[in-house]
Write a protein that holds these residues in place. Structure first.
Motif, PDB file in Angstrom:
ATOM      1  N   SER A  40       1.106  -0.515   0.468  1.00  0.00           N
ATOM      2  CA  SER A  40       0.385   0.086   0.139  1.00  0.00           C
ATOM      3  C   SER A  40       0.747   1.634   0.202  1.00  0.00           C
ATOM      4  CB  SER A  40      -1.218   0.177   1.756  1.00  0.00           C
ATOM      5  OG  SER A  40      -1.536   1.197   1.619  1.00  0.00           O
ATOM      6  N   PRO A  41       0.570   2.398  -0.349  1.00  0.00           N
ATOM      7  CA  PRO A  41       0.917   3.395  -0.999  1.00  0.00           C
ATOM      8  C   PRO A  41       1.440   4.121   0.341  1.00  0.00           C
ATOM      9  CG  PRO A  41      -0.273   3.880  -3.044  1.00  0.00           C
ATOM     10  CD  PRO A  41      -0.979   2.828  -1.381  1.00  0.00           C
ATOM     11  N   CYS A  42       0.867   4.173   1.604  1.00  0.00           N
ATOM     12  CA  CYS A  42       0.471   4.503   2.969  1.00  0.00           C
ATOM     13  C   CYS A  42       1.360   3.397   4.248  1.00  0.00           C
ATOM     14  CB  CYS A  42      -0.579   4.942   3.807  1.00  0.00           C
ATOM     15  SG  CYS A  42      -2.166   3.580   3.713  1.00  0.00           S
ATOM     16  N   ALA A  43       1.992   2.273   3.270  1.00  0.00           N
ATOM     17  CA  ALA A  43       2.911   1.042   4.136  1.00  0.00           C
ATOM     18  C   ALA A  43       3.411   1.834   5.176  1.00  0.00           C
ATOM     19  CB  ALA A  43       2.926   0.306   4.036  1.00  0.00           C
ATOM     20  N   MET A  44       4.179   1.365   6.221  1.00  0.00           N
ATOM     21  CA  MET A  44       5.610   2.095   7.076  1.00  0.00           C
ATOM     22  C   MET A  44       6.151   0.889   6.844  1.00  0.00           C
ATOM     23  SD  MET A  44       4.643   4.864   7.148  1.00  0.00           S
ATOM     24  CE  MET A  44       5.226   5.372   8.487  1.00  0.00           C
ATOM     25  N   THR A  45       6.766   0.436   6.281  1.00  0.00           N
ATOM     26  CA  THR A  45       8.080  -0.367   6.159  1.00  0.00           C
ATOM     27  C   THR A  45       7.403  -1.098   4.781  1.00  0.00           C
ATOM     28  OG1 THR A  45       6.939  -2.691   7.298  1.00  0.00           O
ATOM     29  CG2 THR A  45       7.618  -1.544   8.728  1.00  0.00           C
ATOM     30  N   LEU A  46       8.797  -1.642   4.055  1.00  0.00           N
ATOM     31  CA  LEU A  46       9.099  -2.167   3.139  1.00  0.00           C
ATOM     32  C   LEU A  46       8.996  -3.982   2.629  1.00  0.00           C
ATOM     33  CD1 LEU A  46      10.578   0.847   3.129  1.00  0.00           C
ATOM     34  CD2 LEU A  46      11.928   0.194   1.078  1.00  0.00           C
ATOM     35  N   GLY A  47       8.732  -4.276   1.725  1.00  0.00           N
ATOM     36  CA  GLY A  47       8.790  -5.616   1.056  1.00  0.00           C
ATOM     37  C   GLY A  47      10.477  -5.374   1.196  1.00  0.00           C
ATOM     38  N   ARG A  48      10.501  -7.082   0.393  1.00  0.00           N
ATOM     39  CA  ARG A  48      12.608  -7.299   0.011  1.00  0.00           C
ATOM     40  C   ARG A  48      11.795  -6.576  -1.443  1.00  0.00           C
ATOM     41  NH1 ARG A  48      15.519 -10.692   1.907  1.00  0.00           N
ATOM     42  NH2 ARG A  48      17.009 -11.985  -0.139  1.00  0.00           N
ATOM     43  N   ASP A  49      11.161  -6.845  -1.998  1.00  0.00           N
ATOM     44  CA  ASP A  49      10.810  -6.683  -3.494  1.00  0.00           C
ATOM     45  C   ASP A  49      10.934  -4.276  -4.150  1.00  0.00           C
ATOM     46  OD1 ASP A  49      10.884  -9.117  -4.655  1.00  0.00           O
ATOM     47  OD2 ASP A  49       8.888  -8.882  -4.688  1.00  0.00           O
ATOM     48  N   GLU A  50      10.307  -4.060  -2.795  1.00  0.00           N
ATOM     49  CA  GLU A  50      10.317  -3.068  -2.844  1.00  0.00           C
ATOM     50  C   GLU A  50      11.979  -1.768  -2.619  1.00  0.00           C
ATOM     51  OE1 GLU A  50       5.882  -1.707  -1.672  1.00  0.00           O
ATOM     52  OE2 GLU A  50       7.088  -1.793  -0.083  1.00  0.00           O
ATOM     53  N   ALA A  51      12.446  -2.132  -1.405  1.00  0.00           N
ATOM     54  CA  ALA A  51      13.760  -2.879  -0.848  1.00  0.00           C
ATOM     55  C   ALA A  51      14.560  -3.111  -2.266  1.00  0.00           C
ATOM     56  CB  ALA A  51      14.195  -3.602  -0.145  1.00  0.00           C
ATOM     57  N   LEU A  52      14.471  -3.835  -3.143  1.00  0.00           N
ATOM     58  CA  LEU A  52      15.627  -4.171  -4.368  1.00  0.00           C
ATOM     59  C   LEU A  52      15.596  -3.112  -5.765  1.00  0.00           C
ATOM     60  CD1 LEU A  52      15.866  -7.555  -5.739  1.00  0.00           C
ATOM     61  CD2 LEU A  52      15.595  -5.397  -7.527  1.00  0.00           C
ATOM     62  N   MET A  53      13.931  -2.619  -5.320  1.00  0.00           N
ATOM     63  CA  MET A  53      14.049  -1.878  -6.432  1.00  0.00           C
ATOM     64  C   MET A  53      14.457  -0.425  -6.190  1.00  0.00           C
ATOM     65  SD  MET A  53      10.457  -2.573  -8.408  1.00  0.00           S
ATOM     66  CE  MET A  53       9.347  -2.556  -6.424  1.00  0.00           C
ATOM     67  N   LEU A  54      14.414   0.544  -4.879  1.00  0.00           N
ATOM     68  CA  LEU A  54      15.396   1.045  -4.757  1.00  0.00           C
ATOM     69  C   LEU A  54      16.756   0.997  -4.220  1.00  0.00           C
ATOM     70  CD1 LEU A  54      13.139   2.597  -0.918  1.00  0.00           C
ATOM     71  CD2 LEU A  54      13.210   3.538  -3.660  1.00  0.00           C
ATOM     72  N   ARG A  55      17.098   0.007  -4.011  1.00  0.00           N
ATOM     73  CA  ARG A  55      18.616  -0.176  -3.767  1.00  0.00           C
ATOM     74  C   ARG A  55      19.385   0.170  -5.965  1.00  0.00           C
ATOM     75  NH1 ARG A  55      22.821   0.730  -4.212  1.00  0.00           N
ATOM     76  NH2 ARG A  55      24.829  -0.259  -3.456  1.00  0.00           N
ATOM     77  N   SER A  56      18.443  -0.698  -6.198  1.00  0.00           N
ATOM     78  CA  SER A  56      18.663  -0.565  -7.133  1.00  0.00           C
ATOM     79  C   SER A  56      18.409   0.500  -8.178  1.00  0.00           C
ATOM     80  CB  SER A  56      18.232  -1.135  -8.495  1.00  0.00           C
ATOM     81  OG  SER A  56      17.701  -2.722  -7.919  1.00  0.00           O
ATOM     82  N   LEU A  57      17.455   2.020  -7.667  1.00  0.00           N
ATOM     83  CA  LEU A  57      18.087   3.120  -8.266  1.00  0.00           C
ATOM     84  C   LEU A  57      18.794   3.597  -7.825  1.00  0.00           C
ATOM     85  CD1 LEU A  57      16.597   5.385  -9.893  1.00  0.00           C
ATOM     86  CD2 LEU A  57      14.738   5.900  -7.223  1.00  0.00           C
ATOM     87  N   ALA A  58      19.032   3.764  -6.234  1.00  0.00           N
ATOM     88  CA  ALA A  58      20.036   3.654  -5.719  1.00  0.00           C
ATOM     89  C   ALA A  58      21.702   3.787  -6.612  1.00  0.00           C
ATOM     90  CB  ALA A  58      20.348   3.940  -4.543  1.00  0.00           C
ATOM     91  N   ALA A  59      21.734   2.826  -7.315  1.00  0.00           N
ATOM     92  CA  ALA A  59      22.988   2.262  -7.612  1.00  0.00           C
ATOM     93  C   ALA A  59      22.808   2.672  -9.087  1.00  0.00           C
ATOM     94  CB  ALA A  59      23.127   1.133  -8.413  1.00  0.00           C
ATOM     95  N   CYS A  60      22.047   3.262  -9.755  1.00  0.00           N
ATOM     96  CA  CYS A  60      22.362   3.771 -10.661  1.00  0.00           C
ATOM     97  C   CYS A  60      23.007   5.314 -10.545  1.00  0.00           C
ATOM     98  CB  CYS A  60      20.427   4.022 -12.117  1.00  0.00           C
ATOM     99  SG  CYS A  60      20.340   1.978 -12.117  1.00  0.00           S
ATOM    100  N   GLN A  61      21.691   5.907  -9.987  1.00  0.00           N
ATOM    101  CA  GLN A  61      22.570   7.399  -9.180  1.00  0.00           C
ATOM    102  C   GLN A  61      24.133   7.226  -9.017  1.00  0.00           C
ATOM    103  OE1 GLN A  61      20.247   9.230  -6.169  1.00  0.00           O
ATOM    104  NE2 GLN A  61      19.770  11.197  -7.288  1.00  0.00           N
TER     105      GLN A  61
END
Length: 208
Positions: A117-138
């Motif tokens: 959910s957009p308002c969930a206060m914790t991250l799932g594993r796949d969400e963490a993976l996508m964020l880490r990938s985005l940070a790696a690109c940056q």
């Protein structure tokens, strides 16, 4: 450059509904809401990363990812919400490559992808993976981004997805938004997720 004030964009990014992004099949990939299973039976549960431990850039990117199912289904209300949030954060050019990435992920995922959910206060594993990938690109770590995405997407999709995330990262950088909170491009809030995962065994953790 100072980090953006999160209050303005957070107001624009406030979700209309607090329910989970509903499950459904989009181009052969299932995107489901709810809570991650948390690993194998008998394995110690990992503490899930918390939204509040991310910088504003990470919170904005995560919220945008979570709106993704609605966006790729063509819901104009979702497009307007994301467009407004990115405009308020002064990164409007991130919208097109963000949508491209989400479509690639929907078409190229080799397993169900969990988006909360957009308002969930914790991250799932796949969400963490996508964020880490985005940070790696940056951080200019395209090889790492592709390697991370290959745990979720087919190899060609991972390559194309990393390229799309690279454009999202460029837009964030131009707007003064930085995801990482370390000099080497890591998100410290996600460190424990990758340190205790199969990614470490694959040798990706040393790049993380």
């Amino acid at each position: 450059m100072q980090e953006k004030n999160p209050n303005r964009a957070a107001e624009a990014a406030r979700p209309v509904s607090g329910g989970p992004v509903s499950g459904g099949t989009v181009s052969g990939s299932t995107v489901s809401g709810g809570t991650a299973a948390g690993g194998e039976i008998g394995a110690p549960a990992l503490r899930e990363p918390r939204l509040r431990d991310l910088r504003f850039a990470g919170q904005l990117a995560l919220w945008s990812f979570r709106q993704g199912l609605h966006l790729i289904l063509g819901e104009e209300a979702a497009r307007r919400r994301i467009q407004e949030a990115l405009a308020v954060a002064e990164v409007p050019r991130a919208l097109a490559p963000l949508e491209t990435f989400l479509r690639i992920a929907a078409a190229g995922a080799h397993r169900p992808v969990e988006m909360r959910s957009p308002c969930a206060m914790t991250l799932g594993r796949d969400e963490a993976l996508m964020l880490r990938s985005l940070a790696a690109c940056q951080a200019g770590q395209g090889t790492l981004a592709r390697g991370l995405l290959e745990t979720l997407l087919d190899v060609p999709a991972a390559r194309a997805g990393a390229a799309a995330l690279g454009h999202v990262a460029d837009a964030f950088s131009l707007g003064g938004l930085r995801l990482a909170d370390t000099d080497c491009g890591r998100l410290s809030a996600l460190d424990h997720v990758f340190a205790q995962s199969p990614l470490a065994e694959a040798g990706l953790s040393r790049l993380h």
